[in-house]
Design an enzyme around this catalytic site. Sequence first.
Site, short mmCIF file in Angstrom:
data_model
loop_
_atom_site.label_atom_id
_atom_site.label_comp_id
_atom_site.label_asym_id
_atom_site.label_seq_id
_atom_site.Cartn_x
_atom_site.Cartn_y
_atom_site.Cartn_z
N HIS A 96 0.83 -1.27 -0.11
CA HIS A 96 -0.09 -0.07 -0.06
C HIS A 96 0.87 1.14 -0.04
O HIS A 96 2.15 1.09 0.35
CB HIS A 96 -0.78 -0.27 1.38
CG HIS A 96 -0.07 0.16 2.35
ND1 HIS A 96 0.64 -0.80 2.99
CD2 HIS A 96 -0.14 1.19 3.47
CE1 HIS A 96 0.99 -0.36 4.32
NE2 HIS A 96 0.50 0.83 4.60
N ASP A 98 0.64 5.06 1.98
CA ASP A 98 0.13 5.56 3.20
C ASP A 98 -1.26 6.49 2.78
O ASP A 98 -1.08 7.41 2.04
CB ASP A 98 1.02 6.33 3.91
CG ASP A 98 1.68 5.23 4.95
OD1 ASP A 98 1.36 4.16 5.04
OD2 ASP A 98 2.68 5.46 5.29
#
Length: 294
Positions: A96, A98
Amino acid sequence: MSLEIHKVGGRIGAEITGVDTSQPLDAETVGRLNEALVAHKALFFREQHLDDEGQLRFAANFGTLTTAHPTVPSLEGQPSVLPVDSEDGGRANRWHTDVTFVRTPPKASTLRALVVPPYGGNTLIADSQAAYRDLPEALRELADRLWAVHTNDYDYAQGKELDEADAERRRVFTAVKYRTAHPVVRVHPESGERGLFVGGFAQSILGLPSAESHDLLRSLQAYVTRPENVVRWRWSVGDLVLFDNRATQHYAPDDYDDLPRRLHRVTVAGDVPVGVSGESSYLIEGDEAPHYTS
């Protein structure tokens, strides 16, 4: 000592020596570090042994700080510090970038190691700009035109049965539900480079059915996480990492059994992503996260 930059990987990552991050940094040093951040995407500082105030001071060299998270509580008494604790669900074992579910994701993130396991618990960081350059030309041209919806409201447990603690963490994480449209290819505001802007919070492609969305996102994501685009950092207590949230993804493998692992995260506020066409990201659901963004 003088600042030195030592590449860790061919495409991403550099270790910085000759800088004491616990001390105030002059403008020239900050400028060189920011240039290195844009060039190398992830900077590693060994044995810095900062406290929370020191980490906050260091991160503030690169811009206005956010609060810890749009929905997750901060460390008590430190509104800009997010504890990443394995004993409290802090095992981010999914690729991912952030907080991309808000309209203005962070410019950069800092992580500081307080407790590390004797094995495992590394952090992997991937270069999403190198991934874009790896795409075949036809796929690059397609990606340039695509937009993805990023959201914090998705099944990140991936079919796992949630216990009571997991369910509570999910309730807190989705206390405000966000859906934001971002360009799949983001133009970096400092370098002008293009990079894939996808990752775990990107859940669908605008204009495509769900099955086709997932297939295309998986195909693009596979370029981001090719081994040559990834650097692995093995933590020691006191280490500090700074990475460019506009050009990377990261992942913390859950490979250290039930051992404790604790990091503190401080993030620098970013700008609104812009795509190849010059259009900016826009909010679909939720708020502007005014308490979080600059």
